[in-house]
Design a protein around this motif. Structure first.
Motif, PDB file in Angstrom:
ATOM      1  N   MET A   1       1.087  -1.212   0.053  1.00  0.00           N
ATOM      2  CA  MET A   1       0.046   0.054   0.061  1.00  0.00           C
ATOM      3  C   MET A   1       0.838   1.296  -0.046  1.00  0.00           C
ATOM      4  O   MET A   1       1.744   1.351   0.844  1.00  0.00           O
ATOM      5  N   LYS A   2       0.572   2.207  -1.013  1.00  0.00           N
ATOM      6  CA  LYS A   2       1.307   3.518  -0.923  1.00  0.00           C
ATOM      7  C   LYS A   2       0.605   4.750  -0.626  1.00  0.00           C
ATOM      8  O   LYS A   2      -0.528   4.837  -1.248  1.00  0.00           O
ATOM      9  N   ILE A   3       1.312   5.157   0.411  1.00  0.00           N
ATOM     10  CA  ILE A   3       0.496   6.633   0.995  1.00  0.00           C
ATOM     11  C   ILE A   3       1.348   7.673   0.940  1.00  0.00           C
ATOM     12  O   ILE A   3       2.504   7.668   1.290  1.00  0.00           O
ATOM     13  N   TYR A   4       0.598   8.661   0.432  1.00  0.00           N
ATOM     14  CA  TYR A   4       1.336  10.181   0.241  1.00  0.00           C
ATOM     15  C   TYR A   4       0.772  10.864   1.424  1.00  0.00           C
ATOM     16  O   TYR A   4      -0.536  10.864   1.693  1.00  0.00           O
ATOM     17  N   LEU A   5       1.906  11.515   2.246  1.00  0.00           N
ATOM     18  CA  LEU A   5       1.221  12.665   3.171  1.00  0.00           C
ATOM     19  C   LEU A   5       2.272  13.926   3.258  1.00  0.00           C
ATOM     20  O   LEU A   5       3.729  13.509   3.602  1.00  0.00           O
ATOM     21  N   PRO A   6       1.923  14.826   3.192  1.00  0.00           N
ATOM     22  CA  PRO A   6       2.829  16.105   2.667  1.00  0.00           C
ATOM     23  C   PRO A   6       3.581  16.343   3.999  1.00  0.00           C
ATOM     24  O   PRO A   6       3.411  16.286   5.186  1.00  0.00           O
ATOM     25  N   LEU A   7       4.923  16.553   3.671  1.00  0.00           N
ATOM     26  CA  LEU A   7       6.013  17.092   4.753  1.00  0.00           C
ATOM     27  C   LEU A   7       5.843  18.593   4.746  1.00  0.00           C
ATOM     28  O   LEU A   7       6.582  19.255   5.359  1.00  0.00           O
ATOM     29  N   ASP A   8       5.052  19.180   4.074  1.00  0.00           N
ATOM     30  CA  ASP A   8       4.939  20.668   3.798  1.00  0.00           C
ATOM     31  C   ASP A   8       4.512  21.380   5.351  1.00  0.00           C
ATOM     32  O   ASP A   8       3.870  20.690   5.953  1.00  0.00           O
ATOM     33  N   SER A   9       5.201  22.529   5.588  1.00  0.00           N
ATOM     34  CA  SER A   9       5.181  23.124   6.885  1.00  0.00           C
ATOM     35  C   SER A   9       3.540  23.368   7.094  1.00  0.00           C
ATOM     36  O   SER A   9       3.328  23.096   8.393  1.00  0.00           O
ATOM     37  N   ALA A  10       2.708  23.768   6.082  1.00  0.00           N
ATOM     38  CA  ALA A  10       1.420  23.838   6.564  1.00  0.00           C
ATOM     39  C   ALA A  10       0.715  22.600   7.096  1.00  0.00           C
ATOM     40  O   ALA A  10       0.045  22.408   7.964  1.00  0.00           O
ATOM     41  N   ALA A  11       0.926  21.373   6.243  1.00  0.00           N
ATOM     42  CA  ALA A  11       0.458  20.225   6.526  1.00  0.00           C
ATOM     43  C   ALA A  11       1.113  19.828   7.888  1.00  0.00           C
ATOM     44  O   ALA A  11       0.212  19.349   8.903  1.00  0.00           O
ATOM     45  N   VAL A  12       2.452  19.858   8.266  1.00  0.00           N
ATOM     46  CA  VAL A  12       2.992  19.676   9.650  1.00  0.00           C
ATOM     47  C   VAL A  12       2.160  20.526  10.789  1.00  0.00           C
ATOM     48  O   VAL A  12       1.911  20.071  11.639  1.00  0.00           O
ATOM     49  N   ALA A  13       2.019  21.817  10.387  1.00  0.00           N
ATOM     50  CA  ALA A  13       1.559  22.721  11.368  1.00  0.00           C
ATOM     51  C   ALA A  13       0.117  22.235  11.750  1.00  0.00           C
ATOM     52  O   ALA A  13      -0.418  22.624  12.734  1.00  0.00           O
ATOM     53  N   LEU A  14      -0.482  21.517  10.906  1.00  0.00           N
ATOM     54  CA  LEU A  14      -1.900  20.918  11.141  1.00  0.00           C
ATOM     55  C   LEU A  14      -1.922  19.611  11.543  1.00  0.00           C
ATOM     56  O   LEU A  14      -2.898  18.836  11.570  1.00  0.00           O
ATOM     57  N   GLY A  15      -0.759  19.079  11.890  1.00  0.00           N
ATOM     58  CA  GLY A  15      -0.650  17.568  12.510  1.00  0.00           C
ATOM     59  C   GLY A  15      -0.085  16.464  11.542  1.00  0.00           C
ATOM     60  O   GLY A  15      -0.251  15.349  11.955  1.00  0.00           O
ATOM     61  N   ALA A  16       0.495  16.560  10.236  1.00  0.00           N
ATOM     62  CA  ALA A  16       0.905  15.709   9.516  1.00  0.00           C
ATOM     63  C   ALA A  16       1.930  14.709  10.020  1.00  0.00           C
ATOM     64  O   ALA A  16       1.713  13.756   9.797  1.00  0.00           O
TER      65      ALA A  16
END
Ligand SMILES: Cc1cc2nc3c(=O)[nH]c(=O)nc-3n(C[C@H](O)[C@H](O)[C@H](O)COP(=O)(O)O)c2cc1C
Ligand code: FES
Lengths: 508, 155
Positions: A1-16
């Motif tokens: 299973m391949k999952i993408y989840l951003p390392l982007d600062s905004a995503a991180v600031a929202l709990g990524a």
């Protein structure tokens, strides 16, 4: 299973990062093998953290994810409570023209293989077969203008540096991105750093420069990390170094970190800072193109200007120039921020009206209240009222309405905003960030705060003083920090006069 | 307390690492601050000598930039964004609340050395403000309740 989840600062600031941990733990507990790719953000910040799961039909999006939504990723996906459907079919994404941001959110930002598979290095490879003058001519023909704010034609800047005679020349990428409401540079560096590296390498070829710097503001820890890693990978792969892609032409680069000074986004201040000096503004001339870093001919370009170069060489100048309006050619990554329902990054050809951007794309305010004002172009940009919402997004079009597009950030305010307070803040910010070299900016901004305070206390005679002060700052400042602070101040005053007389009414 | 001999030895090591770098002063100051949490003033002459500039020049550069501090910060540093896009979603209100809860104004450190409160002008989180940076961790959509949870363990 391949999952993408951003390392982007905004995503991180929202709990990524927490979601990433939970996905790994859950997969482990279920004995399921998961490949988790930390990609860039697709730019729909209201849906972050947004997870994508690869499926035979394409990538499926889920968001905004909470920890409680993680277990369901391992069940029937169509029944997932945060299912959004196929990513590519999401209306916000589908309506865009993604040229500069084509790969952001799509690829693993630090996989050179992914990069190449999505068209990366095609532009550089083409440029390597061209001579300097032809590369410069291609950039000029594309109509690309600087995305850092001033809108200067990129090809003309490169021509000056290319034709200058010197033992060393430099390419400096301005990644200081200090304007509120802007995050395109950050998202590009976090989501597709090789595009910037490729653009800088092409600039190096065009100008005969062998060394580049990316000057990133210290407020961007994720972008700094990703860029630094990307440079190491690019060097190891022979994309940077003594022989770019084995052609015998040298180009290498370094990442440098700013130290919390807004004015260091101004190109001459940035060069002083890079040289290890106080970030004071230099008088122009000499132009940085002739005497820049260490006194040598230097291209200073914004991240988005440089990151738009690869696609221009991949698809051709005519293709790029085919988009846009009037003298604003190509696409622009709009950054929609502040009090909006749908905020984020939206790349589209120049020419949409401000009203379409605010009402249709952003979907109005997050608070549900009426839009009162939109500040376009960061802290030095004007506040636009609804009556100017028919202004098309373009350099000349905004200048014609006493505004500017700047780095294309838009901050939306609802009707609870107090425009006198916004005018005061513009002056206060200028006072805090002034480099101190010229008096109109250094002293003018301090007087500006005092004058706005007098108006707030009901002293209407201070209004013409404020207008005069703005005229002095505009005419007498060395750079656009003092020179453009009048834009937010005067636009607030002229479009929202009621906010400047309210206190007086109350006093009477 | 920092012992000044070992401080200087560490700084000399940093200087060696940056030898030959063009315009090395900012990277050096960053490295010093990363090592000590601030830029101890005793090291300025050492840096000045290595860079072949005056101590006053090093101090001039250091004091120009908001990031560099002469004194150590509190054990925790809370930075709140004060810029326009965050203002549009209530940053001023959250800042007032933060000042009250912490009993601090901007740039102040709690008497017990626990927390320093700093303003910051944009973290590039302008579509998910109000934004904060707490001990280097990025945080979006900070309201009063979220702020209280964030600083609960810090005071
Ligand atoms: C106060 C001030 C701040 C600026 N900040 C930035 C910035 O953060 N990023 C940027 O690219 N340009 C910024 N600029 C514009 C630069 O001086 C310069 O025009 C730009 O980097 C040139 O690149 P471009 O032609 O690709 O836009 C700023 C200008 C001023 C006056
Ligand atoms: S304005 Fe607060 S993060 Fe950009």
């Amino acid at each position: 299973m391949k999952i993408y989840l951003p390392l982007d600062s905004a995503a991180v600031a929202l709990g990524a990062d927490e979601i990433a941990d939970a996905i790994q733990k859950h997969a482990h507990a279920k004995g399921q093998s998961v490949t988790l790719v930390r990609n860039g953000s697709r730019g729909m910040v209201w849906l972050e953290p947004m997870v994508e799961v690869e499926s035979p039909a394409g990538r499926m999006a889920f968001g905004p994810m909470t920890l409680a939504d993680v277990p369901a990723l391992f069940g029937d996906l169509s029944a997932h409570p945060k299912a959004l459907g196929l990513t590519e079919e999401l209306p916000w994404l589908k309506a865009q023209t993604r040229l500069t941001f084509a790969r952001v959110g799509v690829i693993d930002p630090l996989s050179l293989d992914d990069y190449k598979a999505q068209g990366g290095l095609t532009g550089l490879t083409r440029a390597l077969g061209m001579d300097k003058a032809a590369i410069v001519a291609e950039v000029t023909a594309s109509g690309l203008r600087g995305r850092g704010g001033a809108g200067f034609p990129t090809g003309i800047k490169w021509k000056t540096v290319s034709e200058a005679v010197a033992d060393r020349k430099y390419i400096v990428c301005n990644a200081d991105e200090g304007d509120s409401a802007t995050f395109a540079d950050r998202m590009l560096m976090e989501g597709d750093p090789f595009t910037l590296i490729e653009g800088m390498a092409i600039a190096g070829l065009a100008c005969g420069a062998t060394k580049g710097f990316v000057y990133i503001r210290s407020e961007y820890p994720v972008a700094i990390r990703v860029m630094e890693e990307a440079v190491v990978i690019a060097r190891a792969a022979g994309l940077l170094g003594a022989s770019v892609l084995g052609t015998g032409t040298a180009f290498d680069m370094e990442v440098r970190v700013g130290a919390g000074a807004y004015v260091c986004g101004e190109e001459t201040s940035l060069l002083n800072s890079l040289e290890g000096k106080r970030g004071v503004v230099r008088a122009k001339p000499p132009l940085p193109a002739l005497q820049g870093f260490m006194g040598k001919p230097t291209v200073v370009n914004n991240v988005i200007s440089l990151a738009s170069i690869p696609v221009i060489f991949e698809k051709g100048a005519a293709f790029y120039k085919g988009f846009g309006l009037g003298r604003s050619r190509g696409t622009i990554p709009l950054q929609i921020a502040g009090n909006v329902k749908h905020g984020g990054l939206y790349e589209i050809a120049f020419g949409l009206t401000l009203g379409d951007i605010v009402d249709k794309i952003a979907g109005g305010t997050a608070s549900g209240r009426p839009v009162k004002a939109v500040q376009v172009g960061g802290p030095l940009g004007a506040y636009f009222p609804r009556s100017l919402f028919d202004t098309p997004f373009g350099y000349e079009e905004f200048a014609g309405k006493d505004g500017l597009i700047g780095h294309a950030g838009l901050t939306v305010f609802d009707d609870s905003a107090d425009m006198l307070a916004q005018a005061r803040f513009a002056m206060e910010f200028c006072a805090i960030e002034s480099c101190g070299k010229c008096t109109p900016c250094r002293i003018g901004a301090v007087r500006g705060v005092e004058t706005v305070d007098r108006i707030a206390k009901g002293d209407a005679s201070a209004i013409p003083l404020l207008t005069d002060l703005c005229a002095t700052m505009k005419a007498g400042s060395l750079c656009a920090l003092g020179g453009f602070t009048p834009y937010p101040v005067l636009s607030a005053l002229s479009h929202f006069p009621d906010d400047f007389t309210r206190m007086k009414d109350a006093a009477e | 307390m920092l012992d000044s001999n070992s401080t200087i030895a560490k700084v000399e090591n940093i200087l060696v690492h940056h030898h030959g770098m063009e315009g090395a002063l900012l990277p050096i100051l960053h490295a010093i601050q990363a090592e000590f949490g601030h830029v101890p003033q005793v090291v300025l002459p050492v840096v000045a000598k290595a860079m072949n500039i005056s101590r006053a020049e090093v101090h001039g550069v250091m004091s120009f930039y908001h990031d560099f501090r002469e004194e150590p910060a509190g054990r925790h540093v809370v930075k709140l964004c004060r810029a326009e896009a965050c203002q549009a979603v209530g940053a001023d209100r959250v800042a007032d609340h933060a000042k009250k809860v912490l009993g601090l104004d901007w740039h102040e450190t709690a008497k017990n050395g626990s927390v320093t409160l700093e303003p910051i002008f944009c973290l590039g989180l302008c579509a998910c403000g109000p934004a904060a940076l707490v001990d280097g961790k990025l945080i979006g959509r900070v309201d009063e309740a979220k702020f209280d949870t964030l600083v609960e363990g810090l005071k």
